[in-house]
Structure formats: structure tokens, C-alpha cells
Design a protein around this motif. Structure first.
Motif, PDB file in Angstrom:
ATOM      1  N   GLU A 145       0.827  -1.222   0.000  1.00  0.00           N
ATOM      2  CA  GLU A 145       0.000   0.000   0.000  1.00  0.00           C
ATOM      3  C   GLU A 145       0.854   1.261   0.000  1.00  0.00           C
ATOM      4  O   GLU A 145       0.503   2.254  -0.643  1.00  0.00           O
ATOM      5  CB  GLU A 145      -0.958  -0.004   1.206  1.00  0.00           C
ATOM      6  CG  GLU A 145      -2.146  -0.914   1.022  1.00  0.00           C
ATOM      7  CD  GLU A 145      -2.887  -0.648  -0.285  1.00  0.00           C
ATOM      8  OE1 GLU A 145      -3.570   0.380  -0.395  1.00  0.00           O
ATOM      9  OE2 GLU A 145      -2.766  -1.472  -1.207  1.00  0.00           O
ATOM     10  N   SER A 165       1.940   1.555  -3.559  1.00  0.00           N
ATOM     11  CA  SER A 165       0.822   1.897  -4.450  1.00  0.00           C
ATOM     12  C   SER A 165       0.407   3.353  -4.302  1.00  0.00           C
ATOM     13  O   SER A 165       0.226   4.068  -5.299  1.00  0.00           O
ATOM     14  CB  SER A 165      -0.378   0.989  -4.167  1.00  0.00           C
ATOM     15  OG  SER A 165      -0.046  -0.350  -4.420  1.00  0.00           O
ATOM     16  N   LEU A 166       0.262   3.828  -3.070  1.00  0.00           N
ATOM     17  CA  LEU A 166      -0.169   5.212  -2.846  1.00  0.00           C
ATOM     18  C   LEU A 166       0.853   6.201  -3.399  1.00  0.00           C
ATOM     19  O   LEU A 166       0.478   7.250  -3.946  1.00  0.00           O
ATOM     20  CB  LEU A 166      -0.413   5.459  -1.353  1.00  0.00           C
ATOM     21  CG  LEU A 166      -1.630   4.738  -0.764  1.00  0.00           C
ATOM     22  CD1 LEU A 166      -1.623   4.830   0.760  1.00  0.00           C
ATOM     23  CD2 LEU A 166      -2.927   5.320  -1.319  1.00  0.00           C
ATOM     24  N   TYR A 216       0.323   6.207  -7.234  1.00  0.00           N
ATOM     25  CA  TYR A 216      -0.898   6.925  -7.657  1.00  0.00           C
ATOM     26  C   TYR A 216      -0.617   8.422  -7.714  1.00  0.00           C
ATOM     27  O   TYR A 216      -1.005   9.112  -8.660  1.00  0.00           O
ATOM     28  CB  TYR A 216      -2.051   6.699  -6.667  1.00  0.00           C
ATOM     29  CG  TYR A 216      -2.485   5.267  -6.473  1.00  0.00           C
ATOM     30  CD1 TYR A 216      -2.333   4.313  -7.480  1.00  0.00           C
ATOM     31  CD2 TYR A 216      -3.065   4.850  -5.266  1.00  0.00           C
ATOM     32  CE1 TYR A 216      -2.732   3.002  -7.286  1.00  0.00           C
ATOM     33  CE2 TYR A 216      -3.468   3.534  -5.072  1.00  0.00           C
ATOM     34  CZ  TYR A 216      -3.290   2.616  -6.079  1.00  0.00           C
ATOM     35  OH  TYR A 216      -3.683   1.329  -5.885  1.00  0.00           O
ATOM     36  N   PHE A 231      -5.839   4.423  -9.784  1.00  0.00           N
ATOM     37  CA  PHE A 231      -6.276   4.469  -8.385  1.00  0.00           C
ATOM     38  C   PHE A 231      -7.496   3.574  -8.149  1.00  0.00           C
ATOM     39  O   PHE A 231      -7.526   2.776  -7.200  1.00  0.00           O
ATOM     40  CB  PHE A 231      -6.600   5.917  -7.989  1.00  0.00           C
ATOM     41  CG  PHE A 231      -7.148   6.050  -6.589  1.00  0.00           C
ATOM     42  CD1 PHE A 231      -6.351   5.791  -5.487  1.00  0.00           C
ATOM     43  CD2 PHE A 231      -8.468   6.414  -6.370  1.00  0.00           C
ATOM     44  CE1 PHE A 231      -6.844   5.897  -4.203  1.00  0.00           C
ATOM     45  CE2 PHE A 231      -8.981   6.522  -5.083  1.00  0.00           C
ATOM     46  CZ  PHE A 231      -8.165   6.259  -3.997  1.00  0.00           C
ATOM     47  N   VAL A 232      -8.506   3.690  -9.029  1.00  0.00           N
ATOM     48  CA  VAL A 232      -9.751   2.922  -8.842  1.00  0.00           C
ATOM     49  C   VAL A 232      -9.478   1.421  -8.984  1.00  0.00           C
ATOM     50  O   VAL A 232      -9.872   0.615  -8.130  1.00  0.00           O
ATOM     51  CB  VAL A 232     -10.838   3.388  -9.844  1.00  0.00           C
ATOM     52  CG1 VAL A 232     -12.052   2.467  -9.786  1.00  0.00           C
ATOM     53  CG2 VAL A 232     -11.258   4.825  -9.556  1.00  0.00           C
ATOM     54  N   GLY A 263      -6.580  -0.077  -8.811  1.00  0.00           N
ATOM     55  CA  GLY A 263      -5.627  -0.491  -7.769  1.00  0.00           C
ATOM     56  C   GLY A 263      -6.318  -0.727  -6.442  1.00  0.00           C
ATOM     57  O   GLY A 263      -5.969  -1.660  -5.699  1.00  0.00           O
ATOM     58  N   ALA A 264      -7.321   0.119  -6.143  1.00  0.00           N
ATOM     59  CA  ALA A 264      -8.067  -0.041  -4.892  1.00  0.00           C
ATOM     60  C   ALA A 264      -8.854  -1.360  -4.902  1.00  0.00           C
ATOM     61  O   ALA A 264      -8.910  -2.072  -3.893  1.00  0.00           O
ATOM     62  CB  ALA A 264      -9.021   1.135  -4.699  1.00  0.00           C
ATOM     63  N   SER A 269      -6.342  -4.169  -4.392  1.00  0.00           N
ATOM     64  CA  SER A 269      -5.901  -4.215  -2.990  1.00  0.00           C
ATOM     65  C   SER A 269      -6.970  -4.853  -2.108  1.00  0.00           C
ATOM     66  O   SER A 269      -6.662  -5.614  -1.189  1.00  0.00           O
ATOM     67  CB  SER A 269      -5.601  -2.804  -2.483  1.00  0.00           C
ATOM     68  OG  SER A 269      -4.433  -2.309  -3.077  1.00  0.00           O
ATOM     69  N   GLY A 270      -8.226  -4.523  -2.402  1.00  0.00           N
ATOM     70  CA  GLY A 270      -9.342  -5.119  -1.658  1.00  0.00           C
ATOM     71  C   GLY A 270      -9.387  -6.631  -1.834  1.00  0.00           C
ATOM     72  O   GLY A 270      -9.588  -7.382  -0.874  1.00  0.00           O
TER      73      GLY A 270
END
Length: 478
Positions: free
Chosen positions: A136, A139-140, A143, A163-164, A166-167, A170-171
Motif C-alpha cells: 500500500e 501503491s499510494l 498513484y 487508483f480505482v 488499484g483499490a 488491494s481489496g
């Protein structure tokens, strides 16, 4: 659980990078725009020092600390040094490009260092939680880097897509981790390995699938590759260079830790999934790349096909298979650095240089840089004696050794298909007329670094034994 005092010396490289990044954040705040090169120099200084700390801080033995959350072993040392080298090269290549576009700001270097810290945490993770935290943080940082060029609609669109998606990935990854934790009752990778055989089979199978979906997204494997070409094309080339290089080493580490350390007892279950991902990635990556006219998009599809090859070594489930994939990851990163570096070399203010036609007649404008690009393209195509040939050969040998000759044949076929679009660039450089006779202008450090980068690809290709031995030794201590 008995709490033990952690060995902070083991994590000294991570602590140093965090401290320097925070210090740079404060220093950069008080710098004027004309003094911004100080942030750049401090960043390079940080990378050199942390490499020294990593080399001299390793005892040569596998050590686990922080209550089983952190591991220092041969693999972590080699991969971390690979990451430092890649980020160092990215920072040098990016300087002129960012300055020409008015985005030569401390944020690029600070986010690059924080992203690198995330990679280091992933590489040394020995717990699902540590892996996720490292991922994370990386990733952040990425982004934010993609969205750095705020006046570019393409960069903003690419950042939003990244971002979308990737989120969501990650979920998926976190959901898979929670299932595996529910089935085994532990976050520790060694604990998961010992509990996997007796844990609830259904829950472990679902957890494994969700984990692999999340990891495949981060690696850019088909069918979770949708974000990769758009992000590569839309982001500023300096950011594309960052995303397309060092994080691939961290993605390999993520797979090696999860599948090699934690879920190796479920090899029969995850091998089939990786075979599908590898074949699809090699097929889609190599075939769709042929249709591209933008070099960044072409290299994005090339990355997808290379992700397929990277998975070939891992899916064997053997130590030698993992070490061959590690060699492949390090080799690919060295080639990718040079490929994107060449785009930045021919770019200038108001001109991106990312179309295939921009390389027309490069040999007449600059024979030396045309030769450097030729080395890089031949290596990516897997032509002997360049580095890419040995990388592909090593993973294909492991696949044959594990009895899957048909899969090796598939890999060879798609590799031959992929040769076409690499040779097309060589044809454009050597046989087409240049659009302009303008001389290539770039700083001395850029010229030196791009030449060294390409010559390393040739040199290690001629003498690949040392790097292969380092990768093999890395897995003898794990």
C-alpha cells in the motif's frame, strides 16, 4: 505470545530511508525552485548510503525479527540492491525531463523514496500484514506520481484509472489474506506454511484465488492488465519509467514470499492458476504489442508478456525455479530502464518522443544511441548473446526440468512472435529517413547513464554467471 525486543539493526536500511525521506521533506519545503537540484542530489546520496548499509549490515544468515514480521535473508539483500540501483537510474534519467516540463519538484523524488521504502518492506516481509503495508505504501506513492502533471488531462485520467483499479485489486488481496488468516489462525508466513495442510480446504482455496488476483494485478498479468497500457501512456515518461522498473522486483518478492514461503504446500492448487496467467500474458502481450504505434504502449504490452515469462519460473515451485524468475525480474528491470530512458533521451521541451516514428533514422542523427537502442531491443527480444536471452533460457529450462515441455514450447512460440515488434524499431532507426536532422541534446550524466545501462545489458549478457550465481545463492539461504 511472548514479546521479544526487535533487532532494529536488521531493519536499519528501512529506518534510514524513512528518516532521510522525512528530512528531505522538510528541507525541500524551504528550497527555492532554482535550488531544487539539492533535493535530487540528497536523494542520490540517500540511495548510495542505504546500499552501503544493506551490504555491510547483512550477516550472511537468515534472521527473523519484529515478532516474525520481518526477515533478512539472501533474497532480500539481492532484491533490495536491485531496487536501489533501479531507483538511482530513474532519478538520473528523470532530471532533465522533469525540468523541461516544469515539474522538477521535490515531490517526485520524495514519493520515489517513499515508494522504494514500500518495496523494501515487501521484500523483507514475513507476515501477511507487513506485505500488505509495504504494498500500500508503494501503491499510494505511485498513484500520486502518475497525477503529478496536473495540467495534463491524460495524466489525470491515467491516475484515476490506476487508483480505482488499484483499490479494487488491494481489496481482493486483503480479502484473500483475511480468508487465509481465518483458515490458519496466523499471519506469519512460516505459520501459514505449517498450518496449510490441515486448514479448511475450501477457505484456503478461495483465499488463494483472491490473493493471486491481487498479485496478478500488481504484476500486470492478463486478464488483470487493463490499467497498464493506459497508465504507461498517460503518465509523464519519468513516472512511467519508475512504475515500469523497480516495482517489478517488489512484485516478484511478493509472489516469492506468498507462494514460496507461505503457500508452498498448496503448490498443486496454485500451479494451474499461474499456468493460465502465464500463457494468457505471453499471448496477449506479444500479439497486441504488434498493433501499437506509441512506444510507451508497446513497452506496456511487452511488460505484460515479460510478466508471463516471469511466472514460468515461479510456477515450477522449486528453489531453482524461483531463482531463475528472480534473474528474469532483475534482467527485465535493467532492460526496461534503458528502453524508457531512450524515450526520455530523444524527448525535449514540447516533444514527448514516445511514438515509433520518432525513432526513424536515429542512426543518422546519432549512431551511438541507435546502437544503444539496438542492444536493448535485441535483449528484450531474447536474441543471444544479450541478457534477455539468458533470462528467457533460464526460466524455460526450469519449465522443461519440471516436465512441462509443452509450456516451454508455448513460451518459445510467443517469444518468436514478440521478436517482430522489437525488430521493427531497429528497422525504423537504421533503414528509414529521419523526420528531422536535429542533434540529440542531453546532459552529460544522462548520456553516461544511458550508455552504461545499455552496455551493462550487453556485458552481463556476455558474462551472465555472476548474476545467476547471486540469484541461486539468494535461495540457498531462504
Amino acid at each position: 505470545m511472548n514479546f521479544e525486543m526487535p533487532n532494529f539493526l536488521l531493519a536499519l536500511p528501512e529506518i534510514f530511508v524513512l528518516g532521510m525521506a522525512c528530512l528531505l521533506l522538510l528541507i525541500d519545503l524551504f528550497l527555492k525552485d532554482q535550488d531544487r537540484h539539492l533535493t535530487y542530489l540528497f536523494s542520490l546520496f540517500t540511495l548510495v548510503l542505504v546500499a552501503v548499509l544493506t551490504v555491510y549490515g547483512y550477516s550472511g544468515e537468515r534472521q527473523i525479527s519484529f515478532n516474525g514480521a520481518y526477515v533478512a535473508d539472501g533474497m532480500s539483500q539481492v532484491l533490495k540492491l536491485g531496487v536501489y540501483f533501479a531507483v538511482f537510474v530513474v532519478f538520473v534519467y528523470a532530471k532533465d525531463y522533469l525540468r523541461d516540463r516544469g515539474i522538477f519538484k521535490g515531490e517526485f523524488y520524495l514519493l520515489g523514496l517513499f515508494g522504494m521504502l514500500g518495496m523494501m518492506i515487501m521484500i523483507s516481509a514475513h507476515s501477511l500484514l507487513t506485505l500488505y503495508l509495504g504494498l500500500e505504501l508503494l501503491s499510494l506513492s505511485m498513484y500520486a506520481m502518475v497525477a503529478m502533471q496536473r495540467d495534463s488531462a491524460r495524466a489525470s485520467e491515467a491516475a484515476m484509472k490506476y487508483f480505482v483499479l488499484g483499490a479494487i485489486a488491494s481489496g481482493m488481496l486483503l480479502y484473500g489474506m483475511s480468508m487465509i488468516y481465518g483458515a490458519t489462525g496466523t499471519l506469519d508466513l512460516s505459520g501459514i506454511a505449517s498450518q496449510a495442510a490441515t486448514a479448511d480446504k475450501t477457505l484456503m482455496a478461495f483465499g488463494l484465488v483472491f490473493l493471486l488476483v491481487g498479485v496478478a494485478f500488481k504484476l500486470g498479468a492478463v486478464p488483470f492488465h487493463m490499467w497498464l497500457p493506459d497508465v504507461y501512456e498517460g503518465a509523464p515518461t519519468a513516472v512511467t519509467l519508475y512504475i515500469g522498473s523497480a516495482p517489478k522486483i517488489a512484485a516478484f518478492a511478493l509472489l516469492a514470499r506468498l507462494l514460496g514461503d507461505g503457500l508452498i504446500n498448496l503448490h498443486d492448487q496454485w500451479q494451474g492458476i499461474l499456468i493460465i496467467l502465464a500463457v494468457l500474458s505471453m499471448a496477449v502481450g506479444n500479439i497486441v504489442a504488434i498493433a501499437q504505434t506509441n512506444l510507451k504502449r508497446m513497452l506496456a504490452y511487452s511488460t505484460i508478456s515479460h510478466a508471463g515469462f516471469l511466472l514460468l519460473g515461479i510456477l515450477t515451485g522449486t528453489r531453482s525455479g524461483f531463482s531463475s524468475s528472480m534473474f528474469y525480474a532483475l534482467s527485465y528491470v535493467l532492460m526496461a530502464l534503458g528502453g524508457f530512458g531512450m524515450i526520455m533521451l530523444i524527448s525535449r521541451k514540447g516533444f514527448e518522443g514516445d511514438k515509433l516514428d520518432d525513432f526513424k533514422g536515429l542512426n543518422k542523427r546519432s549512431p551511438w544511441y541507435a546502437f544503444m537502442m539496438l542492444i536493448l531491443m535485441f535483449s528484450m527480444a531474447g536474441v543471444p548473446p544479450f541478457l534477455g536471452f539468458w533470462a528467457k533460457l533460464s526460466v524455460l529450462e526450469e519449465v522443461v526440468a519440471s516436465g512441462m515441455i509443452w509450456l516451454a514450447v508455448v513460451g518459445v512460440v510467443f517469444s518468436i512472435i514478440g521478436v517482430f515488434y522489437y525488430l521493427r524499431i531497429i528497422k525504423l532507426m537504421y533503414f528509414d529517413e529521419p523526420a528531422s536532422e536535429e542533434e540529440l541534446e542531453c546532459s552529460a550524466d544522462m548520456r553516461l547513464m544511458i550508455s552504461a545501462n545499455a552496455l551493462m545489458v550487453l556485458g552481463i549478457g556476455l558474462f551472465p554467471g555472476a548474476l545467476m550465481a547471486a540469484c541461486a545463492a539468494a535461495f540457498s539461504t531462504t
